[in-house]
Design an enzyme around this catalytic site. Structure first.
Site, PDB file in Angstrom:
ATOM      1  N   LYS A  16       0.654   4.702   6.790  1.00 15.97           N
ATOM      2  CA  LYS A  16       0.201   5.543   5.683  1.00 15.97           C
ATOM      3  C   LYS A  16       0.892   6.897   5.790  1.00 15.97           C
ATOM      4  O   LYS A  16       1.626   7.174   6.738  1.00 15.97           O
ATOM      5  CB  LYS A  16      -1.326   5.756   5.736  1.00 15.97           C
ATOM      6  CG  LYS A  16      -2.163   4.490   5.804  1.00 15.97           C
ATOM      7  CD  LYS A  16      -2.172   3.719   4.506  1.00 15.97           C
ATOM      8  CE  LYS A  16      -3.054   2.469   4.622  1.00 15.97           C
ATOM      9  NZ  LYS A  16      -2.938   1.596   3.436  1.00 15.97           N
TER      10      LYS A  16
ATOM     11  N   SER B  83       0.799  -1.221   0.000  1.00 15.73           N
ATOM     12  CA  SER B  83       0.000   0.000   0.000  1.00 15.73           C
ATOM     13  C   SER B  83       0.831   1.270   0.000  1.00 15.73           C
ATOM     14  O   SER B  83       0.315   2.348  -0.288  1.00 15.73           O
ATOM     15  CB  SER B  83      -0.942   0.019   1.216  1.00 15.73           C
ATOM     16  OG  SER B  83      -0.219   0.212   2.421  1.00 15.73           O
TER      17      SER B  83
END
Length: 269
Positions: free
Chosen positions: A115, A54
């Site tokens: 993230k 990701s």
């Protein structure tokens, strides 16, 4: 001549120690080392393994990173097993826009996520036609070029990498970092406008089309939504090891070739 079965050891001063004393010294040494490691892991640095794609191209599957625990202060999630010793955060600090941060997943706080901080409290964020807008301003992504991404499935995907330029926060300069785009279609590329509430963050993966992040606000078990600052674990600082495990683990002769030497000690700040 037979020696005694349990002969005491002798130190430099000529004094002897019984077997029990030697064992206790080992126990104390191991106990001290354990406490030091626990304190460092809780309050200073903790290592993490990257299992998914990701954050490609910034982080690859198989990267090992160090995360500073002190960057954003401490909460219950700073401690092993989430010991609920106090409420909120102590010595808390708001992350800077563009930071790569580790935090606990909003729907299951036993899971660590990583993230990039895109939106701070009060920011307005949307994605339209695959382009990111922050407070009604287009966030530029320059110098696009072809890129082949390989995630945890080991299936190559063709896309483009560009250099996104996020506005700085708290007086800091703009943050330039790479993002991967595979398509401009799909719900992740055409979102409503989100307004980040107080005490929360809007997080996105650098692999913009393969990231379960704050663009997904629903009730699905995989939807992240806004991330409470309470859930922060720390700021990712650098990659200290990287391994592309393609061959079976027992084929040790492949190990040197699978180390991503150019990726080692790469800064994430």
């Amino acid at each position: 001549m037979n020696m005694p079965e349990h002969q005491p050891s002798e130190n430099k001063e000529g004094e002897t120690k019984t077997t029990a004393q030697v064992v206790m010294e080992y126990v104390r040494t191991l106990g001290t080392a354990f406490i030091v490691v626990l304190v460092l892991r809780t309050f200073v640095f903790q290592s993490f393994f990257i299992p998914s794609g990701s954050m490609i191209p910034t982080l690859q599957v198989g990267d090992y990173i160090f995360v500073s625990k002190y960057s954003y202060g401490y909460s219950r999630y700073s401690f092993p097993m989430n010991f609920d010793l106090f409420n909120g955060r102590i010595w808390g600090a708001v992350p800077h826009r563009g930071d790569v941060a580790v935090f606990r997943f909003t729907k299951d706080t036993s899971i660590d996520y990583i993230k990039r901080v895109i939106g701070l409290p009060g920011d307005r964020i949307r994605v339209t036609g695959g382009q990111l807008y922050l407070n009604d301003q287009l966030v530029p992504c320059i110098d696009p070029h072809p890129y082949v991404a390989v995630d945890e499935t080991h299936e190559p995907e063709n896309g483009q990498v560009c250099e996104e330029i996020l506005p700085g926060s708290d007086g800091r300069p703009a943050v330039k970092h790479s993002v991967l785009k595979l398509t401009d279609q799909g719900a992740q590329n055409n979102t409503p406008e989100y307004v980040v509430p107080p005490g929360h963050l809007f997080m996105m993966g650098d692999n913009r089309d393969n990231s379960a992040d704050s663009r997904f606000m629903g009730d699905d078990p995989h939807d992240l939504g806004f991330v409470p600052m309470q859930n922060l674990v720390g700021q990712a600082k650098f990659i200290f090891f990287s391994f592309d495990s393609i061959a079976p683990a027992w084929q040790f002769w492949h190990w040197p070739a699978e180390i991503r030497w150019a990726h080692l000690f790469r800064s994430l700040t």
